[in-house]
Design an enzyme around this catalytic site. Structure first.
Site, PDB file in Angstrom:
ATOM      1  N   MET A   1      -0.708 -15.875 -88.057  1.00 61.28           N
ATOM      2  CA  MET A   1      -1.080 -17.219 -88.490  1.00 61.28           C
ATOM      3  C   MET A   1      -2.006 -17.907 -87.476  1.00 61.28           C
ATOM      4  O   MET A   1      -2.118 -19.131 -87.450  1.00 61.28           O
ATOM      5  CB  MET A   1       0.184 -18.045 -88.720  1.00 61.28           C
ATOM      6  CG  MET A   1       1.118 -17.464 -89.765  1.00 61.28           C
ATOM      7  SD  MET A   1       0.429 -17.516 -91.419  1.00 61.28           S
ATOM      8  CE  MET A   1       0.733 -19.226 -91.834  1.00 61.28           C
ATOM      9  N   CYS A  85       2.894  -9.120 -83.608  1.00 62.16           N
ATOM     10  CA  CYS A  85       1.481  -9.045 -83.977  1.00 62.16           C
ATOM     11  C   CYS A  85       1.027  -7.588 -84.095  1.00 62.16           C
ATOM     12  O   CYS A  85       1.197  -6.812 -83.151  1.00 62.16           O
ATOM     13  CB  CYS A  85       0.634  -9.784 -82.956  1.00 62.16           C
ATOM     14  SG  CYS A  85      -1.121  -9.847 -83.407  1.00 62.16           S
TER      15      CYS A  85
END
Length: 358
Positions: A1, A85
């Protein structure tokens, strides 16, 4: 995000419902060195409470120092450590979802952050592992629990899966069965409040983490709050309502950047998400994606049929990037051992140099 969950978007989401809204990814070394852009990213609006900062780091000492700064300078009420991630520029240096493979390094980072943060709770977000043959989440969950983490969250995909396919919610069930003394949160394919309720029912998890599901739908958090018994505004997401939310988002971005032109440029990437499934023509979408002022946005939004109803299934389901599975990019020899080696440590030094925000 990264590039999404800045102060502007967090404020907008909070206007629709309660939740814990986490910052963009903050690189620990950039925070310790007080990089100007990073220090801006960790600032919260006075309306934001509780305040939450997400840290990305690969060095236990640097991560601990970043946590200490946040706690001692009262910059947040919660710290989330990002080990989820999957992007190549992060994993190729041993960071993100690659890092829990090195058990000792992972333990040192979490323990150091928890100790340095003091009374500020530290949570851990992770993926299932690197790929189906190199799963890490159960070991990492136990380590985080023993290290004093306040909760663990699992995105039920591997790094190799990226954002493709369907999240493996059964992994959340296994993690919940393994980690028993702290909350386990589930993440992956929460596109609606019904999905969140179903995940909790099926997995027994203690809560949910939402990522791509809120893109262009900041009111999703109000729907989640209502589904779990809290009070939140009732939304009729007709086109007029969506246009109003889009305009509010652009206004907050202009305020955040202290630059109307930059705010209007930043809102462009949100156009497709907000108007997914709605009767908004291609030319108008293209114009919204090139608008450079709030007045121009107002003129364009005025051309919409504000009474057009919520389109149902056409506006629901997956949002944001999905892509296809891909081989994770890792430091040379990364999978040869679960211990950190000297050559891998050299790779890790470069992972701390990137600017925050992804």
């Amino acid at each position: 995000m990264a590039g999404i969950t800045n102060t502007a978007f967090r404020r907008l989401c909070r206007e629709y419902g309660a939740g814990l809204y986490v910052s963009e990814m903050i690189t620990t070394r950039a925070l310790v060195e007080r990089n100007e852009a990073t220090m801006r990213l960790i600032r919260h609006h006075e309306s934001e409470t509780p305040r939450s900062i997400q840290l990305y780091g690969v060095d236990p000492v640097v991560t601990a120092e970043a946590a200490r700064i946040i706690a001692e300078e009262d910059r947040a009420d919660h710290i989330d450590l990002n080990f989820g991630c999957p992007v190549p520029k992060v994993t190729r240096k041993g960071g993100g979802s690659a890092l829990p493979w090195k058990l000792g390094l992972f333990r040192d980072i979490v323990e150091g952050a928890v100790k340095a943060a003091g009374d500020v709770p530290v949570t851990v977000k992770m993926r299932k592992g690197i790929d189906a043959d190199h799963l890490t989440y159960l070991d990492a969950g136990r380590i985080a629990e023993d290290a004093g983490a306040a909760a663990v969250a699992l995105h039920a995909r591997t790094a190799a899966e990226f954002y493709s396919g369907t999240a493996d919610w059964s992994a959340i069930t296994k993690l919940k069965e393994t980690v028993t003394s702290i909350p386990v949160l589930g993440n992956g394919d929460i596109w609606s409040a019904a999905d969140a309720v179903r995940m909790m029912d099926e997995t027994g998890c203690d809560g949910v983490v939402v990522g791509r599901g809120c893109l262009g739908r900041p009111w999703l958090f109000g729907e989640l709050a209502t589904a779990f018994g809290a009070e939140a505004p009732v939304v009729d997401a007709n086109l007029g309502f969506v246009a109003q939310a889009f305009r509010r988002h652009a206004e907050l971005l202009a305020e955040f950047f202290e630059d109307e032109d930059r705010g209007c440029r930043d809102i462009r990437k949100h156009v497709a998400w907000y108007f997914k499934g709605y009767p908004v023509g291609g030319d108008l979408r293209a114009s919204l994606a090139t608008a450079s002022s709030l007045a121009e946005i107002d003129d364009l939004l005025a051309q919409l049929d504000h009474d057009a109803p919520y389109p149902g299934a056409a506006a629901e389901g997956q949002r944001g990037r999905a892509g296809s599975p891909k081989r994770p990019v890792l430091p040379q020899g990364w999978l040869d051992s679960r211990d950190i080696a000297e050559d891998a440590s050299c790779e890790l030094q470069g992972a701390e140099l990137d600017t925050s925000g992804g």
